[in-house]
Design a protein around this motif. Structure first.
Motif, short mmCIF file in Angstrom:
data_model
loop_
_atom_site.label_atom_id
_atom_site.label_comp_id
_atom_site.label_asym_id
_atom_site.label_seq_id
_atom_site.Cartn_x
_atom_site.Cartn_y
_atom_site.Cartn_z
N ARG A 169 16.25 3.55 -10.33
CA ARG A 169 17.43 3.42 -9.46
C ARG A 169 18.12 4.75 -9.20
N ASN A 170 18.13 5.64 -10.18
CA ASN A 170 18.83 6.91 -9.98
C ASN A 170 18.11 7.82 -8.99
N GLU A 171 16.89 7.49 -8.59
CA GLU A 171 16.16 8.30 -7.61
C GLU A 171 16.16 7.69 -6.21
N TRP A 172 16.93 6.64 -5.99
CA TRP A 172 16.94 6.00 -4.69
C TRP A 172 17.67 6.82 -3.63
N THR A 173 18.59 7.66 -4.03
CA THR A 173 19.33 8.45 -3.04
C THR A 173 18.46 9.61 -2.56
N VAL A 174 18.64 9.94 -1.31
CA VAL A 174 17.86 11.02 -0.71
C VAL A 174 18.48 12.34 -1.14
N ARG A 175 17.67 13.20 -1.71
CA ARG A 175 18.17 14.49 -2.19
C ARG A 175 17.87 15.62 -1.21
N ARG A 201 0.82 -1.22 0.00
CA ARG A 201 0.00 0.00 0.00
C ARG A 201 0.85 1.27 0.00
N ILE A 202 2.00 1.23 0.63
CA ILE A 202 2.81 2.44 0.78
C ILE A 202 3.89 2.55 -0.29
N LEU A 203 4.67 1.49 -0.47
CA LEU A 203 5.87 1.62 -1.30
C LEU A 203 5.63 1.47 -2.79
N LEU A 204 4.67 0.65 -3.20
CA LEU A 204 4.48 0.44 -4.63
C LEU A 204 3.99 1.69 -5.37
N HIS A 205 3.46 2.64 -4.64
CA HIS A 205 2.95 3.86 -5.27
C HIS A 205 3.98 4.99 -5.30
N LYS A 206 5.17 4.71 -4.80
CA LYS A 206 6.22 5.74 -4.82
C LYS A 206 6.82 5.82 -6.22
N PRO A 207 6.93 7.03 -6.76
CA PRO A 207 7.46 7.15 -8.13
C PRO A 207 8.94 6.78 -8.23
#
Length: 112
Positions: free
Chosen positions: A84-90, A73-79
């Motif tokens: 992979r290039n968006e996995w780091t916290v910006r 419910r929470i993680l599958l809707h995250k864009p």
């Protein structure tokens, strides 16, 4: 950026750990053990250790099923999940639902 676990996060983890521990043991004592004892009534090889193993297995299965449900419910809707290039916290901002899922995850392991 390191994950900053502020003072309120520890309080939330503590409260969630108590709730999860209560639900876990409550279902074990009120649902799984009576169900196992009722089902195995009359068998000569059934003992307390087998009942405990059965209730622990059912509780673990319930825990992982609920955890998988919330992860879905929470993680599958995250864009960013499938890029992979968006996995780091910006930045220092973490979505509230994402943070809550990991607080529940941590609380589950603390409650065991």
């Amino acid at each position: 950026v390191a994950f900053n676990c502020g003072g309120t996060d520890w309080v939330v983890i503590g409260i969630l750990a108590v709730i999860i521990h209560t639900v876990s043991w409550g279902t074990r004592w009120t649902l799984w053990e009576p169900l196992a004892n009722w089902r195995m009534k009359g068998t000569k090889t059934w003992n307390v250790d087998e009942c405990r193993r059965f209730s622990m297995t059912c509780t673990a299965c319930m825990d992982f099923t609920v955890s998988a449900f919330f992860a879905n419910r929470i993680l599958l809707h995250k864009p960013w999940l499938f890029r992979r290039n968006e996995w780091t916290v910006r930045g220092p901002i973490i979505d509230a639902d994402y943070k809550f899922y990991y607080l529940i995850y941590a609380a589950r392991f603390i409650s065991e």
